[in-house]
Scaffold this active site. Structure first.
Site, PDB file in Angstrom:
ATOM      1  N   GLN A 131       0.835  -1.187   0.118  1.00 57.64           N
ATOM      2  CA  GLN A 131       0.087  -0.017  -0.047  1.00 57.64           C
ATOM      3  C   GLN A 131       0.899   1.346  -0.103  1.00 57.64           C
ATOM      4  OE1 GLN A 131      -3.003  -0.048   3.034  1.00 57.64           O
ATOM      5  NE2 GLN A 131      -2.827  -2.441   3.029  1.00 57.64           N
ATOM      6  N   ARG A 135      -3.133   8.408   4.345  1.00 60.41           N
ATOM      7  CA  ARG A 135      -3.072   7.264   5.175  1.00 60.41           C
ATOM      8  C   ARG A 135      -3.157   7.424   6.387  1.00 60.41           C
ATOM      9  NH1 ARG A 135      -3.732   3.083   1.289  1.00 60.41           N
ATOM     10  NH2 ARG A 135      -2.175   3.789  -0.499  1.00 60.41           N
ATOM     11  N   ARG A 142       2.350   2.800  -3.320  1.00 61.02           N
ATOM     12  CA  ARG A 142       1.778   3.075  -4.450  1.00 61.02           C
ATOM     13  C   ARG A 142       1.846   4.677  -4.412  1.00 61.02           C
ATOM     14  NH1 ARG A 142      -2.689   0.060  -5.853  1.00 61.02           N
ATOM     15  NH2 ARG A 142      -4.030   2.064  -6.431  1.00 61.02           N
ATOM     16  N   HIS A 143       2.445   5.223  -3.468  1.00 62.99           N
ATOM     17  CA  HIS A 143       3.023   6.506  -3.287  1.00 62.99           C
ATOM     18  C   HIS A 143       3.988   6.775  -4.166  1.00 62.99           C
ATOM     19  CE1 HIS A 143      -0.361   7.870  -0.322  1.00 62.99           C
ATOM     20  NE2 HIS A 143      -0.125   6.399  -0.061  1.00 62.99           N
ATOM     21  N   ALA A 188       8.879  16.836   1.471  1.00 59.91           N
ATOM     22  CA  ALA A 188       7.770  17.052   2.610  1.00 59.91           C
ATOM     23  C   ALA A 188       6.353  17.368   1.854  1.00 59.91           C
ATOM     24  CB  ALA A 188       8.126  18.102   3.220  1.00 59.91           C
ATOM     25  N   ARG A 189       6.495  17.832   0.370  1.00 60.00           N
ATOM     26  CA  ARG A 189       5.133  17.760  -0.099  1.00 60.00           C
ATOM     27  C   ARG A 189       4.636  16.707  -0.366  1.00 60.00           C
ATOM     28  NH1 ARG A 189       4.481  20.948  -6.006  1.00 60.00           N
ATOM     29  NH2 ARG A 189       1.975  20.868  -6.032  1.00 60.00           N
ATOM     30  N   GLY A 212      14.061 -10.445  -1.400  1.00 62.33           N
ATOM     31  CA  GLY A 212      13.842 -12.071  -0.759  1.00 62.33           C
ATOM     32  C   GLY A 212      14.762 -12.849  -2.030  1.00 62.33           C
TER      33      GLY A 212
END
Length: 210
Positions: free
Chosen positions: A76, A167, A79-80, A157-158, A90
């Site tokens: 999740q 989130r 996705r940013h 930061a933005r 792995g």
């Protein structure tokens, strides 16, 4: 620099950062060839920027975090996309026997025990495959997404504020919320004026208010 424990075995740790509230002010004032003022002037400027959605000055502050979280949280998180990531591989590293186990407040104990049974069986199978010479990249397929992974996350930061709006919100999965709240705590410590203006004017979530 700062490490916050999250869930049963995870954490968010700030390992590096560049800039703070002064960096935001300096970037904004270059437009008019002016210099940072006193504390109150800088606070008002940051609030003006946030209120009027002049957000590019906040891109001049960057954070690098070391994150340990379950794979389902990492998927999740990643996705940013306006950020940089490097995750534990792995393919080349043997995973440790570390799985997220919800607390009894989150899940009935009967189901917790069933989850533990699945974790134990899957990890035992994984080890048998690796010990038999099966490549790690193949053996890892039997492991569930509750397995803990680790990654490095560098973000300005933005973009971090956009992450928090989405989130650190009650609509996000609870486990994801806990990591976002830890990120928010670190952001507040490094950029208190920006954090205050963000929550007041730009934040779209609900967990950081009040």
């Amino acid at each position: 620099m700062m490490r916050i424990k999250v869930l049963d075995k995870g954490f968010v740790e700030l390992i590096d950062h560049m800039g703070d509230d002064t960096s935001v002010v300096r970037a904004a004032r270059i437009c008019h060839a002016s210099q940072p003022g006193d504390e109150e002037q800088d606070r008002r400027l940051i609030e003006f920027l946030m209120k009027n959605h002049h957000e590019t000055p906040f891109e001049h502050v960057t954070f690098t975090f070391h994150v340990k979280c379950p794979i389902f949280v990492a998927r999740q998180w990643m996705r940013h996309r306006i950020a940089s990531y490097n995750e534990l591989s792995g393919r080349y590293t043997e995973y440790e026997d570390e799985f997220y186990i919800p607390s009894k407040e989150r899940l009935d104990e009967r189901f917790i025990e069933k989850m533990k049974e699945v974790y134990e069986f899957s990890y035992k199978t994984y080890q048998e495959l690796v010990d038999s010479g099966v490549r790690k990249e193949i053996a890892r397929m039997v492991l569930p997404t509750a397995l803990y992974t680790q990654f490095i996350w560098t973000v300005n930061a933005r973009s971090l504020m956009n992450f928090l709006s989405l989130r650190a919100d009650s609509h996000a999965q609870w486990e994801m919320q806990q990591y976002a709240l830890a990120v928010a705590q670190i952001f507040k410590a490094i950029c208190p004026k920006s954090y205050e203006a963000f929550v007041k004017h730009s934040y779209r979530g609900d967990l950081l208010k009040g």
